[in-house]
Design an enzyme around this catalytic site. Sequence first.
Site, mmCIF file in Angstrom:
data_model
loop_
_atom_site.group_PDB
_atom_site.id
_atom_site.type_symbol
_atom_site.label_atom_id
_atom_site.label_comp_id
_atom_site.label_asym_id
_atom_site.label_seq_id
_atom_site.Cartn_x
_atom_site.Cartn_y
_atom_site.Cartn_z
ATOM 1 N N SER A 44 0.813 -1.214 0.000
ATOM 2 C CA SER A 44 0.000 0.000 0.000
ATOM 3 C C SER A 44 0.845 1.262 0.000
ATOM 4 O O SER A 44 0.315 2.343 -0.214
ATOM 5 C CB SER A 44 -0.981 0.004 1.176
ATOM 6 O OG SER A 44 -0.418 -0.581 2.305
ATOM 7 N N HIS A 70 -3.665 -3.501 -5.659
ATOM 8 C CA HIS A 70 -3.849 -3.035 -4.281
ATOM 9 C C HIS A 70 -5.292 -3.250 -3.835
ATOM 10 O O HIS A 70 -6.201 -2.559 -4.281
ATOM 11 C CB HIS A 70 -3.451 -1.549 -4.224
ATOM 12 C CG HIS A 70 -3.596 -0.926 -2.873
ATOM 13 N ND1 HIS A 70 -3.902 0.401 -2.689
ATOM 14 C CD2 HIS A 70 -3.483 -1.454 -1.627
ATOM 15 C CE1 HIS A 70 -3.963 0.662 -1.396
ATOM 16 N NE2 HIS A 70 -3.717 -0.441 -0.737
ATOM 17 N N GLU A 86 -7.161 -1.178 -6.729
ATOM 18 C CA GLU A 86 -6.350 -0.179 -7.415
ATOM 19 C C GLU A 86 -5.217 -0.920 -8.123
ATOM 20 O O GLU A 86 -4.423 -1.600 -7.473
ATOM 21 C CB GLU A 86 -5.791 0.763 -6.333
ATOM 22 C CG GLU A 86 -5.337 2.089 -6.799
ATOM 23 C CD GLU A 86 -4.972 2.993 -5.601
ATOM 24 O OE1 GLU A 86 -4.860 2.499 -4.453
ATOM 25 O OE2 GLU A 86 -4.799 4.184 -5.830
ATOM 26 N N ASN A 93 -4.877 6.109 -1.082
ATOM 27 C CA ASN A 93 -4.228 6.514 0.170
ATOM 28 C C ASN A 93 -3.719 7.945 0.108
ATOM 29 O O ASN A 93 -3.673 8.650 1.110
ATOM 30 C CB ASN A 93 -3.085 5.561 0.515
ATOM 31 C CG ASN A 93 -3.618 4.248 1.065
ATOM 32 O OD1 ASN A 93 -4.737 4.202 1.565
ATOM 33 N ND2 ASN A 93 -2.842 3.192 0.948
HETATM 34 P P1 NAD Z 1 0.117 -9.355 7.835
HETATM 35 O O1 NAD Z 1 1.211 -9.059 8.770
HETATM 36 O O2 NAD Z 1 -1.249 -9.649 8.363
HETATM 37 O O3 NAD Z 1 0.511 -10.587 6.899
HETATM 38 C C1 NAD Z 1 1.774 -10.742 6.312
HETATM 39 C C2 NAD Z 1 2.016 -12.239 6.137
HETATM 40 O O4 NAD Z 1 3.182 -12.438 5.344
HETATM 41 C C3 NAD Z 1 2.234 -12.972 7.445
HETATM 42 O O5 NAD Z 1 1.349 -14.081 7.515
HETATM 43 C C4 NAD Z 1 3.685 -13.443 7.348
HETATM 44 O O6 NAD Z 1 3.903 -14.678 8.008
HETATM 45 C C5 NAD Z 1 3.851 -13.553 5.854
HETATM 46 N N1 NAD Z 1 5.256 -13.512 5.431
HETATM 47 C C6 NAD Z 1 6.218 -12.657 5.816
HETATM 48 N N2 NAD Z 1 7.363 -12.941 5.191
HETATM 49 C C7 NAD Z 1 7.141 -14.002 4.381
HETATM 50 C C8 NAD Z 1 7.918 -14.758 3.477
HETATM 51 N N3 NAD Z 1 9.203 -14.485 3.281
HETATM 52 N N4 NAD Z 1 7.326 -15.773 2.786
HETATM 53 C C9 NAD Z 1 6.036 -16.053 2.986
HETATM 54 N N5 NAD Z 1 5.255 -15.374 3.834
HETATM 55 C C10 NAD Z 1 5.782 -14.361 4.522
HETATM 56 O O7 NAD Z 1 0.060 -8.121 6.829
HETATM 57 P P2 NAD Z 1 -1.162 -7.595 5.939
HETATM 58 O O8 NAD Z 1 -1.897 -6.560 6.702
HETATM 59 O O9 NAD Z 1 -1.887 -8.743 5.358
HETATM 60 O O10 NAD Z 1 -0.385 -6.810 4.783
HETATM 61 C C11 NAD Z 1 0.283 -7.482 3.737
HETATM 62 C C12 NAD Z 1 0.576 -6.516 2.622
HETATM 63 O O11 NAD Z 1 -0.639 -5.895 2.199
HETATM 64 C C13 NAD Z 1 1.489 -5.368 2.989
HETATM 65 O O12 NAD Z 1 2.299 -5.074 1.879
HETATM 66 C C14 NAD Z 1 0.547 -4.221 3.271
HETATM 67 O O13 NAD Z 1 1.100 -2.956 3.050
HETATM 68 C C15 NAD Z 1 -0.526 -4.481 2.255
HETATM 69 N N6 NAD Z 1 -1.844 -3.913 2.544
HETATM 70 C C16 NAD Z 1 -2.360 -3.949 3.804
HETATM 71 C C17 NAD Z 1 -3.611 -3.414 4.041
HETATM 72 C C18 NAD Z 1 -4.199 -3.465 5.410
HETATM 73 O O14 NAD Z 1 -5.238 -2.822 5.651
HETATM 74 N N7 NAD Z 1 -3.637 -4.214 6.337
HETATM 75 C C19 NAD Z 1 -4.356 -2.859 3.004
HETATM 76 C C20 NAD Z 1 -3.812 -2.862 1.725
HETATM 77 C C21 NAD Z 1 -2.552 -3.387 1.508
#
Ligand code: NAD
Length: 724
Positions: free
Chosen positions: A439, A460, A472, A510
């Site tokens: 994001s 996104h 997005e 955002n």
């Molecule tokens: P999260 O922490 O809930 O999940 C991340 C996951 O990735 C975890 O389960 C972790 O174990 C796994 N992980 C980490 N390193 C890894 C690897 N090397 N191989 C495999 N798995 C691995 O995070 P999230 O909130 O789901 O966010 C994930 C992505 O989405 C980020 O880039 C974030 O910016 C983006 N995002 C988040 C939101 C939100 O509202 N949380 C919204 C849009 C985009």
Amino acid sequence: MTDFQYALDSDGVATITWDVAGRSMNVLSLAGIEALDALIDRALGDGAVRGVIITSAKKDFAGGMDLQVIAQMQSGGAAAIFAGVMRLHALLRKIERGGMDAKALTGGKPIVAALTGTGLGIGYELPLACHRIFAADNPKAKIGLPEILVGLFPGAGGTTRLVRKLGLQGAAPYLLEGKLLGPHQAAEAGLVDEVVAPEALLARAKAWVLAAKDADLVKPWDQKGYQMPGGAPYDPAGYMTFLAASAMTSAKTQGVYPAAQAVLQAAYEGALVGFDTALKVEARAFTSVLLDTTAGAMIRSLFLNKEALDKGARRPVLPDESVQKLGVVGAGMMGAGIAHVAAVAGIAVVLVDSSVEAAERGKAHSAGVLDKAIQRGSATEESKTAVLARMTATADYAALAGCDLVIEAVFEDPKVKAEVIARIEAVVAQSCILATNTSTLPITGLAAASRRAEQVIGVHFFSPVDKMALVEVIRGAKTNDRAVAKALDFVRALRKTPIVVNDARFFYANRCIIPYINEGIRMVAEGVDPALIENAARLVGMPLGPLQLVDETSIDLAVRIAAATKAAMGATYPDAAVDGVIFTLAEQGRLGRKAGAGFYTYDAAGKRIGLWEGLANAWPVAVVQPDLAQVQHRLLMIQALEAVRALEQGVLTDIREGDVGAILGWGFAPWSGGPFSWLDRIGASAALAMCEGLSGLGPRFAPPALLADLAAKGDGFYTRFAAA
Ligand code: NAD
């Protein structure tokens, strides 16, 4: 070729079959109204006809009114709208009467509706005028009146008939919220009379037609002594219902949606008079809604332009890129959500995380969402089993072999993402497209970690993935058209709406939401009463006030974003006043809803109680407060200016996406049609004057050159940037 076909069988049952040429879904046009009217006259005037079945040759019955008709009526002004609506009322009333003697209530011919599938808007209002509604047992069918969702209300008798059929309380979810039901739920709720196996639909309808008696053809409201279910407004029970509905609607819509007020007005005033007068009341209320610019702006953004984007208006002209096998890496909140919606859409998904347990937790999320859907009746045990069977949870990257699209949703850390991209590339075919759900991190930077930057793209999703309708899609500097086509075909399969934007800090959504949140926080620091800030936002149609929004998304995230932005911008960083507030809250552990404390206080069960009174100790409320309008202008303008800058800088390339994306992505005052529609509504000159009035607050309100130019030339966004 007309929209309706007519056939008479040897038992005297006429079938009128709706089949608009060249469209997958029937819609009612002006020509269609005339054609149907002529066929009803033919059936009623033919002594050999004993009754009529109105059905469809398509898998669905009808999707609604042709919105071109509405646009045409609008351009004719009040008299044309009113006359057009009354024309439709006359036809539907003729069907409802079935040619019976109006006094004796005898001698009519049964006219029934046989819905093959979905019946929405006029596609349900027409059946409502019939003597009985049969619905095929089609699990994909949706029945109801979604008009309110595009700023309209059911104006072809749907409001008057449904309130008389179910009472105001019973009808409210359909009229005021646009709630849609499957056939069985619709039967339970009394919206349809019978659900029939699809192959038996016409036979069952015919049997009923042949057996119908005079009494079966007289609607309750045409019988002597009719009483409205739940009571009309002049009896004590009904009075309370109408009062409560009015209060609830005001609380929900804050008075910014003319259609919500008009539908209540039509229901209330219509309940005080006879049926035919009630139809006139409804027509008058409908006319006033169509004349308000709100309906036009909402229809343009939420129906016409959303549909154009859904159908691929921004898709490069390339062969089909439907996703065959999807990989999702990172099974956290977002990855699990993406895997879930893809599996629901019928796509095979490999869900990878660092451990099998973490991957399985992601899959369990899907099971949880499906269990809730089963409870609501919108999924079955079989569909749950089928969805979960499409999902493989694993820690083994090798399982990604054969995927044509892989989306990474791992931690928001460029180093972790670069490693993950390399590991994915080691196992997938050369043709595979790599997407990132980041994001905040620029796509072009992440693509540098790849050996095929032209196949890296941002996709996104918003949280919660299964609920949010917008995706997005972000082009990096090198992203090619095939990657865009792949992303758009994926989004389309999920039945979500895509916008395609260019790579820049925070992309589009955002980029606009953060200034909205920051403006709210900045006002706290200035001594504006937090309750005024939050109420001003809600009253202007934002779903959440800025302080509630940052509590929901978490204050530590705001702190991280602020720190990263400051690092990137250095001395030009403008948000020190904001940081003063959020860093202080974060230090006190007030991280928002998840911590049970933020700008708001929460009870032990996590329920929001009210604004935190301690805010006033650190940031005392000033004696002199700005007026409501000024706070509202600040909150809307700060978002709209950012949208204009995104357009000026080429991040956005299509204002339709700017408006649709703003409403679906972060709930920008939907009544306005989006930020560009809002600026057009107030006019570029007035917008410019508003910016000048706010410019004392800082350079963030300085009007972009594009807005000044539109004002100078008397132009607007939609006149200058008509759909490409
Ligand atoms: P999260 O922490 O809930 O999940 C991340 C996951 O990735 C975890 O389960 C972790 O174990 C796994 N992980 C980490 N390193 C890894 C690897 N090397 N191989 C495999 N798995 C691995 O995070 P999230 O909130 O789901 O966010 C994930 C992505 O989405 C980020 O880039 C974030 O910016 C983006 N995002 C988040 C939101 C939100 O509202 N949380 C919204 C849009 C985009």
